[in-house]
Design an enzyme around this catalytic site. Structure first.
Site, PDB file in Angstrom:
ATOM      1  CG  LEU A 208      -8.676  -5.015   4.946  1.00 21.41           C
ATOM      2  CD1 LEU A 208      -9.681  -3.867   4.715  1.00 21.41           C
ATOM      3  CD2 LEU A 208      -9.709  -6.123   4.408  1.00 21.41           C
ATOM      4  CG  HIS A 209      -4.029  -0.961   8.020  1.00 16.97           C
ATOM      5  ND1 HIS A 209      -3.915  -0.538   6.967  1.00 16.97           N
ATOM      6  CD2 HIS A 209      -3.916  -0.099   9.083  1.00 16.97           C
ATOM      7  CE1 HIS A 209      -3.475   0.766   7.176  1.00 16.97           C
ATOM      8  NE2 HIS A 209      -3.627   1.144   8.438  1.00 16.97           N
ATOM      9  NE  ARG A 210      -6.354   4.493   6.626  1.00 13.06           N
ATOM     10  CZ  ARG A 210      -5.778   5.501   7.543  1.00 13.06           C
ATOM     11  NH1 ARG A 210      -6.179   5.655   8.700  1.00 13.06           N
ATOM     12  NH2 ARG A 210      -4.703   5.996   6.960  1.00 13.06           N
ATOM     13  CB  THR A 244      -6.523  -7.461   9.094  1.00 15.55           C
ATOM     14  OG1 THR A 244      -6.421  -6.027   9.117  1.00 15.55           O
ATOM     15  CG2 THR A 244      -7.566  -7.742   8.031  1.00 15.55           C
ATOM     16  CG  ASP A 281      -7.346  -0.073   4.708  1.00 17.12           C
ATOM     17  OD1 ASP A 281      -6.302  -0.343   4.662  1.00 17.12           O
ATOM     18  OD2 ASP A 281      -8.286  -0.525   5.459  1.00 17.12           O
TER      19      ASP A 281
END
Length: 361
Positions: A208-210, A244, A281
């Site tokens: 999860l990073h966007r 994140t 993502d």
């Protein structure tokens, strides 16, 4: 011997560059000078890849990071220009869709140096994504567009690129070569599975990073909530991107998941080999899941890799925790045929030959 300058800045670019750098070294027809912008500077996001994957050490490390998009891209443009004026290459090679990609292409274009864009033609059709802006501008400046799929080729044709003095080539996806090559060594190089005591477990890998997920607190909480629901059935392993992690700490969100530090390539390969399912993502990880014969839940509103969705290997759920759980249930019983040839083969060789052809014209 003709020279290329390769611009790298982010984790997925190091993985892709490892393939092409190895082919360049084998053929001995091109001199490659690597520039690391510093966009990913954390050791686990950067230096470990050069060490693990035998990528030639960068000749230049610009150490530009942790800035706004404009400041980062501007500083990279200035410093890359200095390198290009000194090195005088015949071509500049850029990968993907990061600020490093755009800055490298801009610097080369202003100096009338040929540009090779690897992973060209991808489109999310979401102009609020910085990555979409970067890739579209880079495609338009490039002299050689190395596309990973027929969808990417069609995107460029739809935009009129086949009428421009630009070379379009479907070389296939260079990540496929990376997975095929490094999978042979990952079990010997990584001890992560035993370290996390996952040998006899069915577990899920998540990333999860966007920005569209992390900068929207409501979306972020929804995604974490969905992952926590999956975690009650199968352990969810979440390597936390440094950015994140900072955002979660800022909002005092403590995920009830197995959160670990960012991983090197071999550790991630071993997780993908042994996991039940991938939730991400990341564009690159969607394909790496496929290459490791795993289905994928995409926590975005769209994907550039439509062939994965169209062939049933991935499902788009956005930040909707209920859709995430529904997709998870469906993949529990789904038997997918991962032998479908979506991404070509001998990709590094094809890209190398395309670069040779460009420089000889």
């Amino acid at each position: 011997m003709k020279k290329i300058v390769t611009i790298l800045g982010a984790r997925p670019q190091f993985v892709k560059a490892a393939v092409l750098s190895r082919v360049i070294k084998e053929h001995k027809q091109i001199e490659e000078v690597i520039v690391h912008t510093g966009q990913h500077f954390d050791n686990n996001m950067s230096a470990v890849f050069f060490t693990e994957m035998n990528i030639p050490e960068p000749a230049y490390n610009l150490k530009i990071h942790s800035l706004t998009h404009g400041a980062m891209t501007g500083q990279m443009l200035e410093k890359i220009e200095e390198v290009l004026l000194k090195e005088k290459p015949e071509a500049v090679v850029v990968y993907g869709d990061t600020n490093s990609t755009l800055a490298g292409a801009l610097a080369a274009k202003k100096l009338h140096i040929k540009i090779v864009h690897i992973e060209a033609g991808l489109r999310s059709f979401n102009m609020s994504m910085p990555e979409e802006v970067n890739r579209i501008l880079t495609d338009r400046m490039a002299n050689l567009l190395c596309c990973p799929t027929e969808n990417a080729m069609q995107n460029l044709k739809d935009e009129g690129y086949d009428t421009l003095p630009i070379q379009l080539v479907n070389c296939g996806d260079i990540m496929k070569d990376a997975v095929a090559y490094y999978s042979k060594f990952s079990a010997k190089k990584s001890t992560l599975i035993s370290k996390l005591r996952l040998q006899d477990k069915k577990f899920i890998v998540a990333t999860l990073h966007r920005q569209e997920n992390t900068d929207d607190v409501q979306k972020l909480q929804q995604i974490i909530s969905g992952l926590e629901a999956l975690h009650t059935t199968h352990e969810v392993i979440l390597p936390l991107h440094p950015r994140t992690k900072k955002i979660l700490e800022k909002h005092q969100i403590v995920p009830k998941l197995t959160c670990i530090e960012p991983l090197g390539y071999f550790d991630m390969l071993e997780l993908l080999k042994h996991c039940l399912l991938v939730v991400t993502d990341s564009g690159g990880l969607q394909k790496e899941a496929f290459f490791n014969q795993k289905n994928c839940i995409i926590i975005r509103e769209e994907t550039e890799w439509l062939e994965l969705v169209n062939n049933g290997f991935a499902t788009i759920v956005g930040a909707d925790s209920k859709k995430m759980q529904t997709a998870y249930q469906e993949f529990q019983t789904k038997k997918s045929d991962f032998s479908v040839p979506l991404y070509g083969d001998q990709v590094g060789e094809k890209i190398h030959q395309s670069i040779i052809n460009l420089m000889n014209n």
